[in-house]
Write a protein that holds these residues in place. Structure first.
Motif, mmCIF file in Angstrom:
data_model
loop_
_atom_site.group_PDB
_atom_site.id
_atom_site.type_symbol
_atom_site.label_atom_id
_atom_site.label_comp_id
_atom_site.label_asym_id
_atom_site.label_seq_id
_atom_site.Cartn_x
_atom_site.Cartn_y
_atom_site.Cartn_z
ATOM 1 N N ALA A 137 0.817 -1.215 0.000
ATOM 2 C CA ALA A 137 0.000 0.000 0.000
ATOM 3 C C ALA A 137 0.850 1.264 0.000
ATOM 4 O O ALA A 137 0.463 2.286 -0.577
ATOM 5 C CB ALA A 137 -0.932 0.008 1.216
ATOM 6 N N MET A 138 2.020 1.217 0.621
ATOM 7 C CA MET A 138 2.867 2.408 0.739
ATOM 8 C C MET A 138 3.635 2.730 -0.536
ATOM 9 O O MET A 138 4.137 3.837 -0.692
ATOM 10 C CB MET A 138 3.842 2.247 1.915
ATOM 11 C CG MET A 138 3.167 2.187 3.275
ATOM 12 S SD MET A 138 2.045 3.565 3.574
ATOM 13 C CE MET A 138 3.197 4.917 3.534
ATOM 14 N N GLY A 139 3.750 1.776 -1.441
ATOM 15 C CA GLY A 139 4.428 2.047 -2.710
ATOM 16 C C GLY A 139 5.848 2.547 -2.500
ATOM 17 O O GLY A 139 6.619 1.956 -1.739
ATOM 18 N N SER A 194 17.981 10.796 2.625
ATOM 19 C CA SER A 194 19.083 11.441 1.906
ATOM 20 C C SER A 194 19.565 10.564 0.742
ATOM 21 O O SER A 194 20.213 11.055 -0.182
ATOM 22 C CB SER A 194 20.243 11.714 2.869
ATOM 23 O OG SER A 194 20.671 10.510 3.482
ATOM 24 N N LYS A 195 19.210 9.282 0.789
ATOM 25 C CA LYS A 195 19.579 8.356 -0.302
ATOM 26 C C LYS A 195 18.641 8.503 -1.497
ATOM 27 O O LYS A 195 18.945 8.008 -2.577
ATOM 28 C CB LYS A 195 19.528 6.905 0.195
ATOM 29 C CG LYS A 195 20.471 6.597 1.348
ATOM 30 C CD LYS A 195 20.228 5.177 1.830
ATOM 31 C CE LYS A 195 21.067 4.882 3.056
ATOM 32 N NZ LYS A 195 20.775 3.532 3.600
ATOM 33 N N GLY A 196 17.457 9.076 -1.247
ATOM 34 C CA GLY A 196 16.485 9.245 -2.329
ATOM 35 C C GLY A 196 15.576 8.054 -2.512
ATOM 36 O O GLY A 196 14.758 8.029 -3.422
ATOM 37 N N VAL A 197 15.691 7.053 -1.634
ATOM 38 C CA VAL A 197 14.836 5.861 -1.735
ATOM 39 C C VAL A 197 14.662 5.244 -0.344
ATOM 40 O O VAL A 197 15.564 5.311 0.496
ATOM 41 C CB VAL A 197 15.459 4.833 -2.708
ATOM 42 C CG1 VAL A 197 16.783 4.293 -2.196
ATOM 43 C CG2 VAL A 197 14.486 3.703 -2.993
ATOM 44 N N LEU A 198 13.475 4.707 -0.105
ATOM 45 C CA LEU A 198 13.204 3.993 1.138
ATOM 46 C C LEU A 198 12.835 2.546 0.802
ATOM 47 O O LEU A 198 12.079 2.310 -0.124
ATOM 48 C CB LEU A 198 12.033 4.646 1.901
ATOM 49 C CG LEU A 198 12.343 5.952 2.605
ATOM 50 C CD1 LEU A 198 11.070 6.581 3.156
ATOM 51 C CD2 LEU A 198 13.327 5.724 3.745
#
Length: 195
Positions: free
Chosen positions: A81-83, A191-195
Motif C-alpha cells: 500500500a505504501m508504494g 538522503s539516499k532518495g529511496v526507502l
C-alpha cells in the motif's frame, strides 16, 4: 488511495486481508482468537486505517500459525500500500499509558526490517491467545513491511493492559509515520532518495 489486498494460503492458515492506509479506523476482524481480534480492532482504530482480516487457521494446534501469518499478511499489505513512500513523514513514536502499564513504540518505515522488543508478560494465555505470540506477531509485521520497530514496556503488571498498550501505540506511531508531509509531498524522506 493507498490500499492493498492480500490472499495468503498455506497448509496451516488461509488469510484474506484488506488494508486501506487512508481509512477511518474501520475494522472487520475474524481470526478465531478473541483477544487477537480485539487487538487488531484497536490497531485499526488508532492508526485510522481500515482493516479487514479473515483468518482460518489450525487453532486445534495452537494460535501460533494464525497470529504469525496475520502479521506476515499485514506487513505485506502495508508494504504494498505504501508504494515508493513518497511524501511520508517516515518516523513515528508514541507512548501509551494503559492503567498501570506504560509502553513506548518507535518506528521507521526505512525499508530495513528490524524488531527490538522489550516486554515482560506475566500471564501466558489470555483466552485462546498465547501471549508469547505477541513478539512473533510484531516480528512478522515488521519484517514483512520492511519497518524498523522498537517496542519498549517501561512497566506494567496486567498482561492485557501491556499488550493493549503495544497495539495502540503501534497504531498511533504508524498513523504519524504514514502521514504526508505536504511541504515535501513529492520527495522521499531519505538522503539516499529511496526507502
Amino acid at each position: 488511495m493507498r490500499q492493498a489486498k492480500i490472499d495468503r494460503t498455506t497448509k496451516e492458515t488461509s488469510i484474506q486481508l484488506e488494508l486501506n492506509v487512508d481509512g477511518t479506523g474501520k475494522a472487520e476482524i475474524d481470526t478465531g482468537i478473541g483477544f487477537f481480534n480485539h487487538m487488531l480492532e484497536l490497531f485499526a482504530f488508532h492508526s485510522r486505517m481500515d482493516l479487514k482480516v479473515i483468518c482460518h487457521g489450525d487453532l486445534d494446534v495452537d494460535s501460533h500459525h494464525s497470529i504469525e501469518d496475520v502479521g506476515i499478511a499485514l506487513g505485506e499489505a502495508l508494504r504494498e500500500a505504501m508504494g515508493d513512500k513518497r511524501g511520508i513523514v517516515r518516523y513515528g513514536s508514541f507512548t501509551i499509558p494503559m492503567d498501570e502499564a506504560l509502553v513506548t513504540v518507535d518506528l521507521d518505515l526505512s525499508g530495513r526490517p528490524y524488531l527490538v522488543y522489550h516486554a515482560s508478560l506475566p500471564t501466558q494465555v489470555l483466552g485462546n491467545y498465547e501471549t508469547e505470540m505477541t513478539e512473533e506477531f510484531f516480528r512478522a509485521f515488521s519484517y514483512n513491511s520492511l519497518m524498523t520497530l522498537h517496542i519498549n514496556e517501561h512497566y506494567g503488571t496486567n498482561t492485557h493492559h501491556i499488550i493493549e498498550a503495544m497495539f495502540k501505540a503501534t497504531g498511533r506511531a504508524l498513523k504519524k509515520a504514514v502521514s504526508i508531509d505536504e511541504k515535501y509531498k513529492d520527495e522521499v524522506s531519505s538522503s539516499k532518495g529511496v526507502l
